[in-house]
Design an enzyme around this catalytic site. Structure first.
Site, short mmCIF file in Angstrom:
data_model
loop_
_atom_site.label_atom_id
_atom_site.label_comp_id
_atom_site.label_asym_id
_atom_site.label_seq_id
_atom_site.Cartn_x
_atom_site.Cartn_y
_atom_site.Cartn_z
N ASP A 120 33.14 7.36 -94.37
CA ASP A 120 33.87 6.97 -95.58
C ASP A 120 35.16 7.77 -95.75
OD1 ASP A 120 31.00 7.00 -95.60
OD2 ASP A 120 30.97 6.34 -97.68
N ASP A 174 36.53 12.44 -102.11
CA ASP A 174 36.73 11.05 -102.53
C ASP A 174 37.95 10.84 -103.42
OD1 ASP A 174 34.65 9.51 -101.28
OD2 ASP A 174 33.22 10.62 -102.51
#
Length: 393
Positions: A175, A116
């Protein structure tokens, strides 16, 4: 007879008024007014957050702040939103606040335990460098991209998301498409084409394994050592075969970036097909703010996910720049309608409400009972980004 005619006239006037109301111009959105209000609310939030080790994230059910440390996956969104406020206002106070909160997550440049880093590092420092050209941010960004790239596996052709999931040791979530923008930036600013190449490979493998024939996306795909997809499942969605709303938004946004950075028509087709699935879904509510999963079992009595609408509207507003005029007009109209509805009740907050986050009614992880029907910082980030994109058209 006269009284009867008067009654008929009144009825006819009512019908005319109803038809007239249906033919009115669509609602407009005062983007500058919304951005000004957002800045005032974030001024308040800055006064309630003096400790930069506690980053605004959400609210607990009792209404108190649910803050997070820098290693949380979304730690860069608060600073990123402050940078957008500086971009809009050019007010030095926003630049100073954005720098302060960016530096609060600077140590995550060395974090190799997460995929991330696009959210954690690129949202704050990428925007900061874009707006200020401050060379202080360059080494942080380059180290962050290097750390992210360590999670790429050449045999599988994808960036590893989590270290394990269920009984699998190489899960990849949709994601992850959001991190590729960071790696393209790294190639552009370093000349190292490896970041570009692994981004393309990740996007291609994801396109092959993450999507159903209708262009809806699985949330999680788990790979074996050879790169074979062993499982196509969910973590935050309703079921393995459902369309988790935010996942569809991540997918759209990611493939728009892929087309922007490569010019490859296959990515444009993918983005447009994802957009069509989302916009034409029979379970998309009239106000365009989706339920947290398009296949949730209790629709219409399911929670909405405002964060998905914010991300999707921002993605659409970039996508419109790459298509023909008729399609572009359609995308802009859809995105504008989403933003109009996000900018009013029940989604938009008032001063002093919901901790002065901008948007209510997002869903983080309903199956886990985590962050259900609450404000979420990344909803605010993409809402402001979308407003700026709409303003710049």
């Amino acid at each position: 007879m006269i009284m009867q005619m008067n009654r008929i006239s009144i009825v006819l006037l009512g019908i005319v008024a109803l038809i007239s109301s249906c033919n009115r111009e669509p609602q407009t959105l005062d983007v500058d007014k919304e951005l000004a209000k957002a800045m005032k609310q974030y001024e308040i939030m800055l006064t309630t957050h003096r400790d930069t080790t506690q980053i605004p994230h959400s609210l607990h059910q009792d209404g108190t702040y649910h803050d997070k440390p820098s290693e949380w996956w979304g730690s860069g969104f608060f600073a990123g939103t402050l940078w957008y406020m500086y971009e809009y206002s050019q007010d030095q106070k926003w630049k100073e606040a954005a720098h302060l909160w960016s530096m609060a997550v600077a140590k995550e440049q060395y974090n190799t335990t997460t995929h991330d880093l696009g959210f954690m590092v690129f949202c704050p420092f990428g925007n900061g460098f874009r707006l200020t050209n401050d060379s202080t941010y360059l080494p942080i960004l380059m180290q962050g991209a290097k750390s992210l790239s360590t999670r790429f596996d050449a045999n599988r052709g994808v960036i590893k998301s989590w270290d394990s999931f269920r009984d699998y040791d190489f899960p990849v979530i949709i994601d992850n498409m959001m991190n590729l923008d960071f790696l393209f930036w790294a190639t552009a600013h370093s000349g190292d084409s490896s970041y570009y190449k692994l981004s393309v490979e990740h996007a291609d493998v994801t396109m092959a394994n993450h999507f159903r024939p209708d262009y809806s996306s699985y949330h999680v795909v788990c790979y074996d050592e050879s790169g074979k997809a062993l499982a196509q499942v969910t973590h935050q969605g309703y079921s393995d075969n459902s369309a988790w709303a935010r996942g569809q938004a991540w997918a759209l946004y990611g493939y728009v970036v892929m087309f922007r950075e490569t010019g490859e028509e296959k990515y444009l087709k993918q983005a447009m097909s994802i957009a069509d699935f989302y916009l034409n879904h029979p379970n998309l509510p009239e106000d365009k703010i989706p339920y947290w999963d398009f296949d949730a079992p209790e629709i219409p009595n399911e929670e909405r996910d405002v964060s998905a609408a914010a991300i999707f509207s921002s993605g659409l507003l970039e996508l419109q720049g790459y298509v023909d005029k008729e399609t572009a007009d359609h995308y802009v109209a859809e995105a504008r309608e989403m933003l109009i509805n996000l900018s009013k009740k029940p989604y938009r907050t008032d001063f002093g409400e919901a901790g002065d986050f901008l948007l209510k009614h997002s869903v983080g992880h309903k199956p886990g009972g985590i962050e259900v029907d609450v404000p979420l910082i990344y909803a605010d980030y993409y809402y402001i980004e979308a407003l700026l994109r709409l303003r710049n058209l």
